[in-house]
Design a protein around this motif. Structure first.
Motif, mmCIF file in Angstrom:
data_model
loop_
_atom_site.group_PDB
_atom_site.id
_atom_site.type_symbol
_atom_site.label_atom_id
_atom_site.label_comp_id
_atom_site.label_asym_id
_atom_site.label_seq_id
_atom_site.Cartn_x
_atom_site.Cartn_y
_atom_site.Cartn_z
ATOM 1 N N THR A 267 5.207 17.938 35.724
ATOM 2 C CA THR A 267 4.703 17.268 36.635
ATOM 3 C C THR A 267 4.159 15.804 36.216
ATOM 4 O O THR A 267 3.977 14.852 36.992
ATOM 5 N N ASP A 268 3.452 15.675 34.956
ATOM 6 C CA ASP A 268 2.907 14.570 34.503
ATOM 7 C C ASP A 268 3.976 13.392 34.799
ATOM 8 O O ASP A 268 3.350 12.099 34.946
ATOM 9 N N VAL A 269 5.019 13.596 34.309
ATOM 10 C CA VAL A 269 6.027 12.616 34.665
ATOM 11 C C VAL A 269 7.113 12.886 35.760
ATOM 12 O O VAL A 269 8.194 12.508 35.572
ATOM 13 N N ASN A 270 6.787 13.676 36.711
ATOM 14 C CA ASN A 270 7.606 14.038 37.745
ATOM 15 C C ASN A 270 8.916 14.475 37.386
ATOM 16 O O ASN A 270 9.834 14.197 37.930
ATOM 17 N N THR A 271 9.021 15.521 36.483
ATOM 18 C CA THR A 271 10.073 16.128 36.034
ATOM 19 C C THR A 271 10.310 17.619 36.727
ATOM 20 O O THR A 271 9.449 18.228 36.393
ATOM 21 N N TYR A 272 11.310 17.776 37.490
ATOM 22 C CA TYR A 272 11.583 19.070 37.664
ATOM 23 C C TYR A 272 12.992 19.073 38.543
ATOM 24 O O TYR A 272 13.769 18.094 38.187
ATOM 25 N N PRO A 273 13.632 20.275 38.574
ATOM 26 C CA PRO A 273 14.978 20.135 38.971
ATOM 27 C C PRO A 273 15.449 19.929 40.147
ATOM 28 O O PRO A 273 14.759 19.938 41.287
ATOM 29 N N MET A 274 16.768 19.038 40.249
ATOM 30 C CA MET A 274 17.082 18.762 41.585
ATOM 31 C C MET A 274 18.464 18.772 41.553
ATOM 32 O O MET A 274 19.310 18.492 40.693
ATOM 33 N N PRO A 275 19.167 19.330 42.713
ATOM 34 C CA PRO A 275 20.539 19.462 42.656
ATOM 35 C C PRO A 275 21.385 18.160 42.357
ATOM 36 O O PRO A 275 22.600 18.254 41.744
ATOM 37 N N GLY A 287 11.857 24.752 37.232
ATOM 38 C CA GLY A 287 10.503 23.877 36.928
ATOM 39 C C GLY A 287 9.555 24.404 38.003
ATOM 40 O O GLY A 287 9.692 25.567 38.557
ATOM 41 N N ARG A 288 8.657 23.458 38.365
ATOM 42 C CA ARG A 288 7.597 23.726 39.240
ATOM 43 C C ARG A 288 6.774 25.105 39.027
ATOM 44 O O ARG A 288 6.352 25.805 39.925
ATOM 45 N N ILE A 289 6.594 25.520 37.763
ATOM 46 C CA ILE A 289 6.295 26.705 37.308
ATOM 47 C C ILE A 289 4.755 26.584 37.539
ATOM 48 O O ILE A 289 4.001 25.946 36.646
ATOM 49 N N ARG A 290 4.395 27.621 38.453
ATOM 50 C CA ARG A 290 2.614 27.323 38.542
ATOM 51 C C ARG A 290 2.186 28.795 38.775
ATOM 52 O O ARG A 290 2.895 29.415 39.775
ATOM 53 N N ARG A 291 1.022 29.242 38.676
ATOM 54 C CA ARG A 291 0.360 30.331 39.183
ATOM 55 C C ARG A 291 0.134 30.287 40.668
ATOM 56 O O ARG A 291 -0.225 29.089 41.287
#
Ligand code: 2RA
Length: 329
Positions: A267-275, A287-291
Motif C-alpha cells: 500500500t506504500d506504493v498503491n500496489t494491489y490486484p485489479m482485474p 493483496g490488501r492483506i491486513r488483520r
C-alpha cells in the motif's frame, strides 16, 4: 493425445483452445465439438483449421480427454457417453461438482486425489477456484473456522450476451438484454438464480464447493456475489477467521510460496490486484492483506483472477496436464 473441446465455439471453449496451444499441450488430434447449428464451421488451432463436429461423432472418435464447457444439461447427458468409451471428461459446468463420487479439482490443492478410474472430473466454479487457492494453504497451517466473501464478478461470467449488452450500453445503443437491468454504471446483486434460502446459486457454490475442496464441512462460508461492469476478471473481498492466531508476515510467506499465487500487496506504493491487470493471466493475485481489527484471529484480503482462465479454461487444462504427466490417461 486426441482431445475434444465440447463447447469449442463458446467463450470458455475458445479460451480452452488458446490455453492448450499456449501451454503446448500434446494435442495430436483436436475434435472441436459444438451444437448442431455450429457443425461444419471452421476453427483454427495451432495454425491449422479444424471442422466443428457434433457430439455423436465426437463420442465415436473416442478422444483420450474431453474438455467440456457446454452447460450442465449437455454435460449430464453426454459426459457419461464419453466416459463409456474410455474418454476422461473434465467438465466446467456445475453438473458433477457436488456428486459424492466425482472429484472437484484445483490442481495446486488436490490433484493428487485423482486416479485413472476418475472418468468424469469436475472443474470448480470460477469464483470458488480463486478463493480456495488462498484458503487452502492457510487452512492447512491455521485451520479456518469462517469465511465471509463478497465477489465483484466480471460480466464475462454470464456470457457473450452480457458482454454485448454492456458494449451496447456504452455506445447508447439498444440490443438484446442478458440482464433485466442496465450493466453500465451499475452493480447487480445477483449472479445466477435465487434459491429458497435467499442466496443465489453462485453464492451457494462458493459455500458448498469450498467445503468439498478443503475436505472440511466445519469451514463456514457466507457469500454475496455481485455482477459489475468489468470484463477482465472476478474480484473478491475475503474475510477469514482462523481457529488459531497468526503472524501477518507468515501469512504473506505462505501465500507467496503457494504455486499459482502472485502477491501484489504494497500500500506504500498503491500496489494491489485489479482485474484490468489480471486479464489474460493464469495466476491468482492477492493483496490488501491486513488483520481484521474488529475480530480476533481474523484477516481481510483482496483476491483477483481472470475468471475465463484460472477460473475455468486454465484450471481444466492443468487438470489434463496432471493426468498426462502422471499417466492417468
Ligand atoms: C458467473 N461463475 O460468473 C459464474 C459462471 N461462470 O456467472
Amino acid at each position: 493425445m486426441k482431445i475434444a473441446v465440447v463447447g469449442a465455439t463458446g467463450m470458455v471453449g475458445q479460451v480452452m483452445l488458446k490455453v492448450l496451444a499456449e501451454r503446448k499441450f500434446p494435442v495430436t488430434e483436436l475434435l472441436p465439438v459444438a451444437s448442431e447449428r455450429s457443425v461444419g464451421s471452421k476453427i483454427s488451432f495451432n495454425d491449422r483449421e479444424y471442422e466443428v463436429i457434433g457430439l455423436e461423432e465426437a463420442v465415436k472418435q473416442k478422444p483420450d480427454i474431453a474438455l467440456f464447457s457446454a452447460g450442465g444439461e449437455t454435460s449430464l447427458e453426454w459426459a457419461p457417453k464419453f466416459a463409456a468409451v474410455g474418454t476422461t471428461v473434465i467438465d466446467n459446468s456445475s453438473a458433477w461438482r457436488m456428486q459424492p463420487d466425482k472429484k472437484l479439482v484445483v490442481p495446486e490443492i488436490n490433484a493428487s486425489d485423482l486416479s485413472a478410474e476418475d472418468k468424469i472430473i469436475a472443474n470448480p466454479n470460477c469464483s470458488t477456484i480463486q478463493m480456495v487457492m488462498a484458503l487452502a494453504p492457510l487452512h492447512k497451517k491455521y485451520g479456518i473456522s469462517r469465511v465471509v466473501v463478497s465477489t465483484y464478478q466480471s460480466i464475462t461470467g454470464t456470457g457473450v450476451k452480457a458482454v454485448q449488452q454492456l458494449e451496447n450500453e456504452y455506445k447508447g445503443e439498444k440490443g438484446e438484454m442478458a440482464y433485466p437491468y442496465p450493466i453500465h454504471r451499475n452493480a447487480i446483486p445477483q449472479c445466477d438464480v435465487f434459491e429458497e434460502n435467499g442466496y443465489t446459486k453462485e453464492e451457494m457454490k462458493l459455500t458448498n464447493e469450498t467445503k468439498k475442496i478443503l475436505k472440511d464441512d466445519s469451514v463456514h462460508v457466507t457469500a454475496t456475489a455481485i455482477r459489475i461492469p468489468v470484463v477482465g476478471g472476478h474480484s473478491e473481498s475475503v474475510n477469514i477467521t482462523f481457529k488459531n492466531d497468526f503472524e501477518l508476515g507468515e501469512i504473506r510467506r505462505i501465500l507467496k510460496e503457494f504455486p499459482g499465487i502472485t502477491l501484489q500487496d504494497n500500500t506504500d506504493v498503491n500496489t494491489y490486484p485489479m482485474p484490468i491487470y489480471a486479464e489474460g493471466k493464469d495466476d491468482v493475485f492477492i493483496g490488501r492483506i491486513r488483520r481484521d481489527l474488529s475480530q480476533p484471529n481474523s484477516l481481510n484480503m483482496w483476491i483477483v483472477a481472470d475468471n475465463l482462465r484460472k477460473g475455468a479454461a486454465t484450471n481444466a487444462v492443468q487438470i489434463a496436464e496432471y493426468l498426462v504427466d502422471n499417466k492417468l490417461v
